[in-house]
Design a protein around this motif. Structure first.
Motif, short mmCIF file in Angstrom:
data_model
loop_
_atom_site.label_atom_id
_atom_site.label_comp_id
_atom_site.label_asym_id
_atom_site.label_seq_id
_atom_site.Cartn_x
_atom_site.Cartn_y
_atom_site.Cartn_z
N ALA A 4 0.62 -1.38 -0.12
CA ALA A 4 -0.04 0.42 0.13
C ALA A 4 1.21 1.14 -0.10
N PHE A 5 1.84 1.12 0.49
CA PHE A 5 2.98 2.62 0.94
C PHE A 5 3.73 2.48 -0.57
N LEU A 11 1.31 6.56 -7.88
CA LEU A 11 0.60 7.07 -8.18
C LEU A 11 0.63 9.05 -7.37
N ASN A 12 0.94 9.03 -5.97
CA ASN A 12 0.75 10.87 -5.82
C ASN A 12 1.99 11.09 -5.76
N VAL A 13 2.85 10.65 -5.84
CA VAL A 13 4.55 11.00 -6.02
C VAL A 13 4.96 11.24 -7.57
N PHE A 82 -6.63 3.72 1.80
CA PHE A 82 -6.26 4.03 2.44
C PHE A 82 -5.11 5.42 2.50
N ALA A 83 -4.19 4.71 2.56
CA ALA A 83 -1.86 4.98 1.54
C ALA A 83 -2.37 5.79 0.89
N PRO A 88 0.49 12.29 0.70
CA PRO A 88 0.24 14.38 -0.03
C PRO A 88 0.79 13.43 -0.71
N VAL A 89 -0.03 14.85 -2.06
CA VAL A 89 0.43 14.77 -3.36
C VAL A 89 2.10 15.86 -3.13
N VAL A 90 3.46 14.74 -3.48
CA VAL A 90 4.26 15.29 -3.67
C VAL A 90 5.21 15.30 -4.69
N ALA A 91 5.43 16.63 -5.00
CA ALA A 91 5.59 16.95 -6.66
C ALA A 91 7.23 17.28 -6.27
N LEU A 92 7.87 16.05 -6.58
CA LEU A 92 9.41 15.97 -6.80
C LEU A 92 10.05 16.02 -8.83
#
Length: 272
Positions: A4-5, A11-13, A82-83, A88-92
């Protein structure tokens, strides 16, 4: 939890920042979210849509796959939802190529990890597992086909540039999955031994595979009588084979051929 992590990072990064559609239920969730945000005032989180779309497919899996497998999958889907919702959507980076490659690699690895330990990420995985059981082809093979159709649909609706990057991500994801999940990958094993009866009995006890025995073979150097045993197993069972051979005949000659294609029925005893 590890799956999940990792999946939420993919997805989010990466996928979200590069406007990459991942395919599968996640890709469908992305399409629905994007469509609703562009055509209405609704802003439904991807995690909610992802979980809702999984429910009917998990119900189908309960009856056609394996109930224990589905229970673990429900746990995995719940953790993943849940994950995804909390990560958070982190914009690397917003570079679509980097996002496609790294998102695909991390997402594919997490999928392979889940399948390897007896669960799935839900949704299309149940369909993919059913197709693999019927045809014997790899999870990654069908994943590329089904997800390609989904992403091309997204490209038709939202723009072809993102679709092409998304296809790249799907290819990377499929390869990463097949590197981790190796239960479907077959190898042919040839064993030359002085003790065919006890080797066959031990292998059939430990692996439950059919074995062909060629009697009256003769060594070219010592001219001793031997037997040649031939069987087909999966790469997942290679470590079991090594331990069995050390126990029953550690001096046997064992040759392994990879990338074997089976033209007849191949008996699979695992639940996946």
């Amino acid at each position: 939890m590890v799956y999940a992590f990792l999946y939420s990072i993919a997805l989010n990064v990466f996928w979200q920042n590069g406007n990459i559609y991942s395919g599968g239920i996640t890709g469908i969730s992305q399409i629905i979210t994007t469509f609703l945000s562009k055509t209405t005032t609704l802003d439904i989180p991807i995690a909610y849509i992802y979980y809702a779309l999984n429910i009917p497919l998990l119900l189908v899996g309960w009856f056609i796959v394996d109930r224990k497998f589905v229970v673990f999958t429900i746990i995995g889907v719940t953790f993943a939802s849940f994950a995804i919702d909390t990560m958070p959507v982190v914009a690397l980076t917003k570079d679509p190529i980097i996002c496609a490659i790294f998102g695909g690699a991390i997402g594919g690895y997490s999928l392979g990890l889940a399948l390897k330990y007896g669960m799935s990420t839900g949704g299309m995985d149940i369909v993919l597992i059913g197709l693999r059981r019927i045809t014997g082809k790899s999870i990654g093979h069908f994943s590329m086909i089904i997800n390609g159709i989904i992403v091309l649909t997204a490209g038709f609706i939202f723009g072809w540039q993102h679709a092409f990057y998304s296809v790249l991500s799907i290819i990377v994801s499929a390869k990463a999955t097949d590197m981790v999940y190796i239960k479907h990958q077959k190898v042919q094993v040839m064993i030359i031994t002085h003790y065919p009866d006890r080797v066959v009995a031990r292998l059939q006890e430990g692996l439950t595979r059919g074995i062909t025995v060629i009697e009256n073979a003769k060594g070219g150097y010592m001219h001793q009588d031997k037997a040649v045993l031939i069987t087909v197993i999966t790469r997942y069972e290679m470590e079991i084979l090594k331990e069995l051979m050390k126990d029953v005949d550690e001096h046997a000659f064992v040759s392994v051929s990879h990338d074997v294609e089976i033209l007849s029925d191949f008996k699979e005893l695992d639940i996946i």
